[in-house]
Write a protein that holds these residues in place. Structure first.
Motif, PDB file in Angstrom:
ATOM      1  N   HIS A  36       0.432  -1.269   0.261  1.00  0.00           N
ATOM      2  CA  HIS A  36      -0.004  -0.279   0.190  1.00  0.00           C
ATOM      3  C   HIS A  36       0.768   1.193   0.130  1.00  0.00           C
ATOM      4  N   GLY A  37       1.387   1.110  -0.429  1.00  0.00           N
ATOM      5  CA  GLY A  37       2.599   2.573  -0.629  1.00  0.00           C
ATOM      6  C   GLY A  37       3.835   2.354   0.423  1.00  0.00           C
ATOM      7  N   HIS A  38       3.932   3.973   0.373  1.00  0.00           N
ATOM      8  CA  HIS A  38       4.637   4.137   1.682  1.00  0.00           C
ATOM      9  C   HIS A  38       3.971   4.634   2.718  1.00  0.00           C
ATOM     10  N   LEU A  39       3.139   5.561   2.151  1.00  0.00           N
ATOM     11  CA  LEU A  39       2.176   6.882   2.466  1.00  0.00           C
ATOM     12  C   LEU A  39       0.774   6.711   2.283  1.00  0.00           C
ATOM     13  N   SER A  40      -0.324   6.566   2.124  1.00  0.00           N
ATOM     14  CA  SER A  40      -1.413   6.765   2.034  1.00  0.00           C
ATOM     15  C   SER A  40      -2.333   7.295   2.777  1.00  0.00           C
ATOM     16  N   THR A  41      -3.117   7.970   2.020  1.00  0.00           N
ATOM     17  CA  THR A  41      -3.977   8.738   2.575  1.00  0.00           C
ATOM     18  C   THR A  41      -5.726   8.121   2.000  1.00  0.00           C
ATOM     19  N   ASN A  42      -6.357   8.329   3.724  1.00  0.00           N
ATOM     20  CA  ASN A  42      -8.304   7.975   2.693  1.00  0.00           C
ATOM     21  C   ASN A  42      -9.251   9.169   2.455  1.00  0.00           C
ATOM     22  N   ILE A  43      -8.287  10.737   1.935  1.00  0.00           N
ATOM     23  CA  ILE A  43      -9.055  11.410   2.202  1.00  0.00           C
ATOM     24  C   ILE A  43     -10.293  11.524   1.315  1.00  0.00           C
ATOM     25  N   ALA A  44      -9.816  10.969   0.070  1.00  0.00           N
ATOM     26  CA  ALA A  44     -10.811  10.662  -1.496  1.00  0.00           C
ATOM     27  C   ALA A  44     -11.968   9.946  -0.848  1.00  0.00           C
ATOM     28  N   LEU A  45     -11.816   9.098   0.347  1.00  0.00           N
ATOM     29  CA  LEU A  45     -12.696   8.425   1.068  1.00  0.00           C
ATOM     30  C   LEU A  45     -13.645   9.658   1.583  1.00  0.00           C
ATOM     31  N   GLN A  46     -13.207  10.039   2.490  1.00  0.00           N
ATOM     32  CA  GLN A  46     -13.804  10.805   3.499  1.00  0.00           C
ATOM     33  C   GLN A  46     -14.517  11.966   2.811  1.00  0.00           C
ATOM     34  N   LEU A  47     -13.776  12.986   1.488  1.00  0.00           N
ATOM     35  CA  LEU A  47     -14.349  13.689   0.703  1.00  0.00           C
ATOM     36  C   LEU A  47     -15.859  13.385   0.005  1.00  0.00           C
ATOM     37  N   SER A  48     -15.442  12.481  -0.431  1.00  0.00           N
ATOM     38  CA  SER A  48     -16.855  11.722  -0.489  1.00  0.00           C
ATOM     39  C   SER A  48     -17.700  11.872  -0.235  1.00  0.00           C
ATOM     40  N   ALA A  49     -17.879  11.603   1.390  1.00  0.00           N
ATOM     41  CA  ALA A  49     -18.555  11.642   2.414  1.00  0.00           C
ATOM     42  C   ALA A  49     -20.257  12.678   2.170  1.00  0.00           C
ATOM     43  N   ILE A  50     -19.104  13.736   2.146  1.00  0.00           N
ATOM     44  CA  ILE A  50     -18.966  14.998   2.139  1.00  0.00           C
ATOM     45  C   ILE A  50     -19.925  15.748   0.708  1.00  0.00           C
ATOM     46  N   ILE A  51     -19.088  15.917  -0.281  1.00  0.00           N
ATOM     47  CA  ILE A  51     -19.277  16.127  -1.235  1.00  0.00           C
ATOM     48  C   ILE A  51     -20.134  15.003  -2.076  1.00  0.00           C
ATOM     49  N   SER A  52     -21.010  15.291  -3.310  1.00  0.00           N
ATOM     50  CA  SER A  52     -21.512  13.578  -3.904  1.00  0.00           C
ATOM     51  C   SER A  52     -20.274  13.598  -5.413  1.00  0.00           C
ATOM     52  N   ASP A  53     -19.736  12.517  -4.975  1.00  0.00           N
ATOM     53  CA  ASP A  53     -18.529  12.081  -6.097  1.00  0.00           C
ATOM     54  C   ASP A  53     -18.541  10.926  -5.612  1.00  0.00           C
ATOM     55  N   ALA A  54     -18.059  10.144  -5.978  1.00  0.00           N
ATOM     56  CA  ALA A  54     -17.076   8.989  -5.996  1.00  0.00           C
ATOM     57  C   ALA A  54     -15.993   9.447  -5.400  1.00  0.00           C
ATOM     58  N   PRO A  55     -15.885   8.430  -4.932  1.00  0.00           N
ATOM     59  CA  PRO A  55     -14.213   8.074  -4.180  1.00  0.00           C
ATOM     60  C   PRO A  55     -13.121   7.893  -4.779  1.00  0.00           C
ATOM     61  N   SER A  56     -13.420   7.418  -6.096  1.00  0.00           N
ATOM     62  CA  SER A  56     -12.406   6.921  -7.068  1.00  0.00           C
ATOM     63  C   SER A  56     -11.730   8.483  -7.402  1.00  0.00           C
ATOM     64  N   ASN A  57     -13.282   9.138  -8.032  1.00  0.00           N
ATOM     65  CA  ASN A  57     -13.456   9.967  -8.866  1.00  0.00           C
ATOM     66  C   ASN A  57     -12.359  11.128  -8.207  1.00  0.00           C
ATOM     67  N   ILE A  58     -12.480  11.959  -6.959  1.00  0.00           N
ATOM     68  CA  ILE A  58     -11.979  12.427  -6.404  1.00  0.00           C
ATOM     69  C   ILE A  58     -10.654  12.337  -6.348  1.00  0.00           C
ATOM     70  N   ALA A  59     -10.132  11.210  -5.906  1.00  0.00           N
ATOM     71  CA  ALA A  59      -8.862  10.105  -6.097  1.00  0.00           C
ATOM     72  C   ALA A  59      -8.073  10.845  -7.725  1.00  0.00           C
ATOM     73  N   GLN A  60      -8.555  10.003  -8.099  1.00  0.00           N
ATOM     74  CA  GLN A  60      -8.158  10.256  -8.995  1.00  0.00           C
ATOM     75  C   GLN A  60      -7.856  11.720  -9.676  1.00  0.00           C
ATOM     76  N   PHE A  61      -8.422  12.560  -9.253  1.00  0.00           N
ATOM     77  CA  PHE A  61      -8.217  14.010  -9.844  1.00  0.00           C
ATOM     78  C   PHE A  61      -7.150  14.742  -8.709  1.00  0.00           C
ATOM     79  N   ILE A  62      -7.322  14.071  -8.014  1.00  0.00           N
ATOM     80  CA  ILE A  62      -6.051  14.429  -6.943  1.00  0.00           C
ATOM     81  C   ILE A  62      -4.513  14.102  -7.093  1.00  0.00           C
ATOM     82  N   VAL A  63      -4.451  12.584  -7.776  1.00  0.00           N
ATOM     83  CA  VAL A  63      -3.377  12.212  -7.822  1.00  0.00           C
ATOM     84  C   VAL A  63      -3.048  13.041  -9.271  1.00  0.00           C
TER      85      VAL A  63
END
Length: 553
Positions: A36-63
């Motif tokens: 799972h890498g050297h560092l990891s974050t679950n921020i996209a999962l947390q955000l998806s609860a607040i804004i309605s978008d799939a977590p994987s979309n948010i994650a992709q964008f951030i990456v």
RNA sequence: GCGCCUGUAGCUCAAUUGGAUAGAGCAACGGACUUCUAAUCCGUAGGCUGGGGGUUCGACUCCCUCCAGGCGCGCCA
């Protein structure tokens, strides 16, 4: 790193034309699973609860955003289902930690999250009415080690022992010794029912007899009682100090409860509470309205007979702590005092201090096992294993580690048989052995003329450190600073103990698999450089626990 | 009775505070020393996280309830 992610999120929100959401704290964790890498974050999962978008979309964008900005640092950044973002650093980035360790040495791992905040850690604070037993020992090391950790994390820390040298318990102590003394002289008098039973009382009586012979025979006047009280208390306190000293525990300050009375600090505080309307008279006693702050009942501060209670002086004591400029008060108490927390918190608030500025760490009891059976202990009954005995049996390092290896919060067992065994059962030796092994390798390197070059990393080809075990060690060491921070913030010294064991374990594995010193000079130098870093981190962590790092075993 | 703490492998304890396949040590079994210290390392086996319900993308972790253990519930300190 956090900032990088944050910026990407802001941009994401902008693109989506979402007005404002409060971004949750961005948690970066170092996953236990290397996949799972050297560092990891679950921020996209947390955000998806607040804004309605799939977590994987948010994650992709951030990456994508991060890759645009920082192309050089990462090997790869991947999005893992259901929306974790895993960062893989290039090895070069990982290697940077080695020269940092070797440059900072004993300072490596230290940080400034405490921001110089003034903390007072008060612990042990046992009545000087008997010797320290094992439970006190646990409180002592937890407090001592926590203080060291807080310092390393950038707090300005003072340690203090509160001496309960005022009140009934001390009176009873004096009386107990006096009666024993007179009994030794052949007087037929009864030992008080609530007196202290232990043999140490008799020893004290003998001591006085040797020094003063029959001077106090038959006496029971105020002066005599006072003398015995003072003598016993000072003598016991001296022993307590010695025990703690040989346990590696030292205090910046010893605070006398009696001094609160001689310096008239108790009654003014009560007056203050009275003025604020938190105190009332009932049945001849003065009560503090702790129920106003969630305590289950109100508490007496001045007894019917006019004497201040222990609680009253404790309020004055804590007020004094704040007045001396401390912002955070950490008290370490035995679990049997937990019923006392609410009233103390109430008093703190009544005096106008922030509720959270006063924190209590409850240290759960220790069950001592010998031959698989529990050994009981109680000060009053006189049957216990003293801290002194324990130190004689197992030594300072083992005792300290055993008290620190598990959460102070859970009742633990102290197995004397394992502690005494100088074998592989014993985690202290395991860790110290790792340190000693490194020292011996460095010594061998020196004999072969491979000498450590502290600051000149450009002469060492760190890229040669590409084995899995080597990278694991490096990653673990890079984590050290975070461990200290967590340990300090969560007030959990045992995190350092676990970390230490894990680091030692990684080293032992590496040691078995690879030779550090070989015919290949460049490789030997790189590996020596690596284990030198391990040595430093082991030593720093051991220092935080107050345990020796032996060069030979 | 009320309150606090605890309950995870046969035993002692973890689990990055709600994250990915619940991990270590001991005990059991099988292996590794012509080597920089075998006080070490590798492998095998071991789990309904006390029981039940709920909250959600996701629970050992949070909520409710029950069970078991420890500790408190003084005008003692």
């Amino acid at each position: 790193m956090q900032q990088l992610i944050r910026d990407s999120i802001l941009k994401y929100l902008k693109n989506k034309e979402i007005d404002f959401v409060s971004i949750p704290v961005i948690m970066l964790t170092t996953p236990k699973n290397p996949a799972h890498g050297h560092l990891s974050t679950n921020i996209a999962l947390q955000l998806s609860a607040i804004i309605s978008d799939a977590p994987s979309n948010i994650a992709q964008f951030i990456v994508q955003e991060i890759e645009k900005k920082k192309p050089g640092i990462f090997d790869k950044i991947e999005v893992a289902s259901p929306g974790f973002i895993n960062f893989y650093f290039k090895n070069d980035v990982l290697y940077n930690i080695l020269p940092e360790i070797i440059t900072k040495k004993s300072q490596f791992g230290h940080s400034n999250i405490g921001q110089g905040e003034k903390v007072l850690v008060e612990f042990v604070s046992v009545n000087p009415t008997g010797p320290l037993h094992i439970g006190h020992g646990k409180c002592a090391v937890v407090g001592d080690s926590l203080s060291k950790i807080l310092k390393a994390a950038g707090y300005e820390v003072s340690t203090e022992y509160y001496i309960n040298d005022h009140g009934k318990q001390i009176d009873i102590l004096g009386e107990s010794v006096l009666v024993r003394y007179r009994q030794l002289l052949g007087e037929d008098i009864e030992f008080p029912a609530n007196g202290y039973q232990g043999n140490y009382i008799v020893d004290l009586a003998k001591e006085i007899m040797n020094e003063y012979q029959e001077q106090f025979k038959g006496k029971n006047d105020q002066d005599t009682i006072h003398f015995f009280k003072d003598y016993a208390q000072q003598r016991i306190l001296k022993d307590i100090k010695e025990d703690l000293f040989s346990f590696g525990v030292q205090f910046d300050n010893w605070f006398s409860e009696q001094s609160l009375y001689t310096e008239n600090k108790v009654h003014p505080v009560i007056e203050r509470l009275k003025k604020e309307g938190f105190v009332y008279l009932n049945k001849g006693a003065l009560w503090f309205k702790s129920t106003d702050f969630g305590d289950e009942k109100d508490r007496v501060v001045i007894r019917k007979d006019g004497e201040a209670t222990y609680f009253a002086s404790d309020i004055a004591y804590h007020d004094d702590k704040y007045k001396r400029g401390f912002n955070i008060l950490i008290d370490i108490w035995g679990a049997d005092h937990h019923g006392y927390i609410n009233r103390m918190k109430a008093a703190i608030q009544a005096l106008g201090y922030a509720k959270d500025s006063f924190q209590v760490l409850l240290v759960q009891f220790v069950t001592l096992l010998q031959g698989g059976k529990a050994v009981g202990m109680s000060t009053r009954g006189g049957q216990f294993i003293t801290l002194k005995d324990l130190l004689k049996e197992v030594g300072k390092d083992v005792a300290r580690y055993f008290f620190l290896m598990y959460s102070h919060d859970s009742h633990t067992e102290f197995d004397l048989d394992i502690a005494k065994s100088q074998s592989m059962d014993n985690p202290v030796f395991y860790i110290q052995y790792a340190y000693a092994r490194i020292c011996s390798i460095i010594e061998k390197g020196r004999s072969k003329n491979i000498i450590l070059i502290d600051q000149k990393k450009e002469q060492i080809d760190l890229k040669l450190l590409d084995k899995k075990e080597e990278l694991e060690l490096i990653k673990k060491m890079a984590y050290f600073k975070e461990v200290i921070e967590r340990s300090a913030l969560q007030r959990k010294p045992y995190l350092i103990a676990s970390y230490l064991y894990e680091l030692a374990s990684l080293f032992h594995k590496y040691y078995t698999e690879y030779k550090v010193i070989s015919e290949d000079r460049e490789l030997s130098e790189a590996r020596l450089y690596l284990i030198y870093a391990v040595k430093i981190v082991l030593e720093n962590a051991l220092t935080l626990l107050g345990i020796q790092a032996p060069e030979k075993m």
